[in-house]
Write a protein that holds these residues in place. Structure first.
Motif, PDB file in Angstrom:
ATOM      1  N   THR A   1      40.984  33.023  38.822  1.00  0.00           N
ATOM      2  CA  THR A   1      40.212  32.968  40.069  1.00  0.00           C
ATOM      3  C   THR A   1      40.114  34.339  40.705  1.00  0.00           C
ATOM      4  O   THR A   1      39.083  34.724  41.263  1.00  0.00           O
ATOM      5  CB  THR A   1      40.875  31.978  41.044  1.00  0.00           C
ATOM      6  N   TYR A   2      41.187  35.123  40.610  1.00  0.00           N
ATOM      7  CA  TYR A   2      41.192  36.467  41.178  1.00  0.00           C
ATOM      8  C   TYR A   2      40.150  37.341  40.489  1.00  0.00           C
ATOM      9  O   TYR A   2      39.399  38.063  41.147  1.00  0.00           O
ATOM     10  CB  TYR A   2      42.588  37.058  41.012  1.00  0.00           C
TER      11      TYR A   2
ATOM     12  N   ILE B   1      36.326  36.547  41.299  1.00  0.00           N
ATOM     13  CA  ILE B   1      35.737  37.080  42.520  1.00  0.00           C
ATOM     14  C   ILE B   1      35.017  38.390  42.243  1.00  0.00           C
ATOM     15  O   ILE B   1      33.995  38.696  42.872  1.00  0.00           O
ATOM     16  CB  ILE B   1      36.836  37.267  43.593  1.00  0.00           C
ATOM     17  N   TYR B   2      35.507  39.159  41.288  1.00  0.00           N
ATOM     18  CA  TYR B   2      34.933  40.474  41.029  1.00  0.00           C
ATOM     19  C   TYR B   2      33.569  40.390  40.344  1.00  0.00           C
ATOM     20  O   TYR B   2      32.870  41.391  40.250  1.00  0.00           O
ATOM     21  CB  TYR B   2      35.899  41.304  40.166  1.00  0.00           C
TER      22      TYR B   2
ATOM     23  N   LEU C   1      31.276  38.502  41.577  1.00  0.00           N
ATOM     24  CA  LEU C   1      30.460  37.868  42.617  1.00  0.00           C
ATOM     25  C   LEU C   1      29.027  38.415  42.673  1.00  0.00           C
ATOM     26  O   LEU C   1      28.091  37.626  42.842  1.00  0.00           O
ATOM     27  CB  LEU C   1      31.150  38.030  43.975  1.00  0.00           C
TER      28      LEU C   1
ATOM     29  N   SER D   1      28.454  42.121  48.894  1.00  0.00           N
ATOM     30  CA  SER D   1      29.607  41.726  48.078  1.00  0.00           C
ATOM     31  C   SER D   1      30.032  42.860  47.150  1.00  0.00           C
ATOM     32  O   SER D   1      31.232  43.107  46.971  1.00  0.00           O
ATOM     33  CB  SER D   1      29.273  40.480  47.265  1.00  0.00           C
TER      34      SER D   1
ATOM     35  N   ILE E   1      33.661  44.691  47.229  1.00  0.00           N
ATOM     36  CA  ILE E   1      34.484  44.766  46.026  1.00  0.00           C
ATOM     37  C   ILE E   1      34.825  46.215  45.711  1.00  0.00           C
ATOM     38  O   ILE E   1      35.963  46.538  45.339  1.00  0.00           O
ATOM     39  CB  ILE E   1      33.751  44.102  44.843  1.00  0.00           C
TER      40      ILE E   1
END
Length: 565
Positions: A6-7, A10-11, A13, A53, A57
């Protein structure tokens, strides 16, 4: 294949937002017809959301966070375990290097072989690489910076297209759908660290450019330009695929790090491997229009809408060049003397060809097409001197940002002066006569963009050109450095000629009194829209970065690339 947590999810996105926007737009096009203006607003909103986003990031990667610190702590513990037994790890790597069946699995080692030489380099990489590595993508500051630039350019292209279509009542929903697809392909290219993702991103971008070039098929030369680009794009794809096939046959790898390992450990690379790299360079040379693969470019620029020319000249070139730069930064390709000579000849011929043929051009888009050949030739010097990694990375970043801003100023003004229902855009030099007396603000911005392309002082173009010459001197590329210096002075002619044309006062202009002049100037200020803001803002950034370039160098230097594991 490693699982995506999950971590790490996010990258990705920005890619997910673009993909979701494409699905939503396709749904609206199929089941709920919306107007062109609504489509443009939806596309711009999704691009803006993806830009935000990507920026967040990038800030998270560069500054570090609690999760990053946790990952780095775990990685440091693994490094301590590895460095406690250096002999055992080295023996395992040597055994793997002698066993051909184990070569395809080398990229699954906990740390890359180049990092096992000494403990100091490992600790430095741990501190520097606050990033996430996936199988097909490398999420790092380098990718976040150029992804943000690509998304920003996509927003500008969308707003310029909305103005360009303002006199038409027909729907142009597909145009914005293709812009979103091209942004997705460009983003995939920039983040790619695997030849599969590299190929998918390049082809997605190229296919969308074919559709965008021939979109307004009622215009003169539009279909001819689309067909030329499509045919040559297929040819370049064939070369690229053949090169990837040869490379895989020689190494059993498809990752950038695998190529880096093969070229850095083999004393003499096999002929099959070198042939594969050369064929890949041919395919990339077509996409970036290096000599002798540049003949298609002027005709395609002439037939494409001006906003599409901006996309092709910035998004298309920047995305491909950044992906190639990541490959060259990771793999010592230019250490081979044959490849180095080939690239030197390509750079020299591109610089000469682009500047010589720009002199006779009276259409701005054709002039910028030849100019782009020369500018990409300049940037090829940075790839040849890529062993000076930090300096090469900073030079590429500064030059690309300056080139992007200058193109926004020049092509943005031409797009504002044109409309979609005309036979062709107003890109003749005679169309620009006296532009300052009609639209003084954007004429000044266009003049600044032309001066930056010429590399004159007090512009970011001069800073990029100077950094490039400095890098060439450091790498002792005397032939290319001398060519850049001589040709830069030679190119002043066609850039300054256009600047002078902007400020020539037409003979038929009626003199007005001071009151009417003030009213006219006030009315012109009221006509400023979002496109004018982008153009003027780009011009101001060109001057600001030319006067105070330190912050730009800091931005590029902290957006470091990451060596994949």
């Amino acid at each position: 294949m490693m699982a995506i947590t999950t971590y790490e999810f996010i990258y990705l996105l920005p890619l997910l937002i673009l993909g979701s926007a494409i699905v939503i737009l396709i749904f609206f096009l199929l089941f709920n017809r919306i107007s062109t203006q609504q489509t443009a607003m939806l596309a711009i909103f999704c691009l803006l959301l993806s830009l935000v986003s990507s920026t967040c990031i990038g800030y998270k990667i560069i500054s570090g966070s609690d999760n990053d610190a946790l990952i780095l702590t775990n990685l440091a513990q693994n490094v301590d375990e590895v460095t406690d037994k250096p002999t055992e790890v080295t023996d395992d790597i040597n055994d793997a290097a002698t066993n051909e069946q184990m070569l395809p699995e080398m990229h699954t080692v906990e740390l890359p072989p180049s990092m096992l030489n000494d403990g100091a380099s490992i600790e430095d990489d741990i501190v520097r690489n606050k990033n996430v590595i996936l199988t097909l993508f490398t999420i790092d500051g380098y990718g976040a910076l150029y992804t943000s630039l690509i998304l920003f350019l996509s927003i500008i292209v969308s707003t310029l297209a909305a103005t360009w279509f303002k006199n038409e009542a027909t729907h142009h929903d597909l145009f914005y759908l293709m812009v979103l697809f091209s942004a997705l392909g460009a983003t995939t290219l920039i983040y790619s660290s695997h030849l599969i993702s590299f190929f998918i991103g390049m082809e997605l971008l190229s296919i969308m450019i074919v559709g965008l070039v021939g979109y307004q098929y009622t215009q003169k030369y539009s279909l001819e330009a689309a067909i030329k680009y499509m045919v040559l794009s297929v040819i370049s794809t064939s070369f690229l695929l053949m090169g990837i096939a040869f490379y895989y046959a020689a190494t059993g790898e498809l990752t950038f790090s695998g190529l880096s390992y093969q070229l850095s450990t083999l004393s003499s690379p096999s002929i099959l491997l070198l042939l594969g790299v050369c064929l890949m360079l041919v395919g990339i040379g077509f996409k970036l229009s290096y000599v002798p693969f540049q003949l298609w470019l002027p005709d395609v620029y002439q037939g494409a809408p001006t906003c599409v020319c901006l996309l092709l000249n910035t998004i298309g070139k920047i995305a491909i060049f950044c992906a190639v730069a990541r490959l060259f930064l990771l793999a010592p390709i230019v250490n081979n003397e044959t490849i180095r000579i080939i690239m030197t000849i390509m750079a020299f011929c591109s610089i000469i060809w682009g500047n010589v043929f720009s002199i006779t051009q009276h259409k701005i888009k054709r002039l910028l097409a030849y100019s782009s050949i020369a500018h990409l030739g300049y940037l090829l010097i940075a790839l040849i001197a890529v062993q000076y990694q930090v300096l090469a990375l900073e030079t590429i970043g500064v030059y690309l940002i300056g080139y992007m801003l200058a193109n926004i100023c020049v092509l943005g003004v031409i797009s504002l002066e044109s409309c979609s229902n005309a036979k062709e855009d107003h890109d003749n030099d005679v169309d620009l006569y006296g532009l300052f007396w009609r639209r003084p603000i954007i004429a000044l911005a266009m003049g600044i963009g032309l001066l930056s392309l010429a590399g004159l002082p007090l512009t970011v173009g001069f800073i990029g050109r100077f950094s490039l010459i400095l890098l060439g001197v450091t790498a002792e590329l005397w032939l290319l450095v001398g060519t850049v210096v001589i040709v830069s002075a030679f190119s002043l002619y066609f850039y300054l000629r256009l600047v002078i044309i902007l400020f020539i006062k037409p003979d038929n202009m009626i003199k007005t009194n001071l009151t009417n002049t003030n009213i006219s100037i006030f009315a012109k200020f009221k006509q400023i829209g979002i496109n004018e803001v982008f153009i003027v803002g780009s011009a101001l950034f060109i001057v600001f970065c030319g006067v105070y370039p330190k912050w730009l160098f800091n931005l590029v230097s902290i957006a470091q690339y990451l060596t994949p594991q």
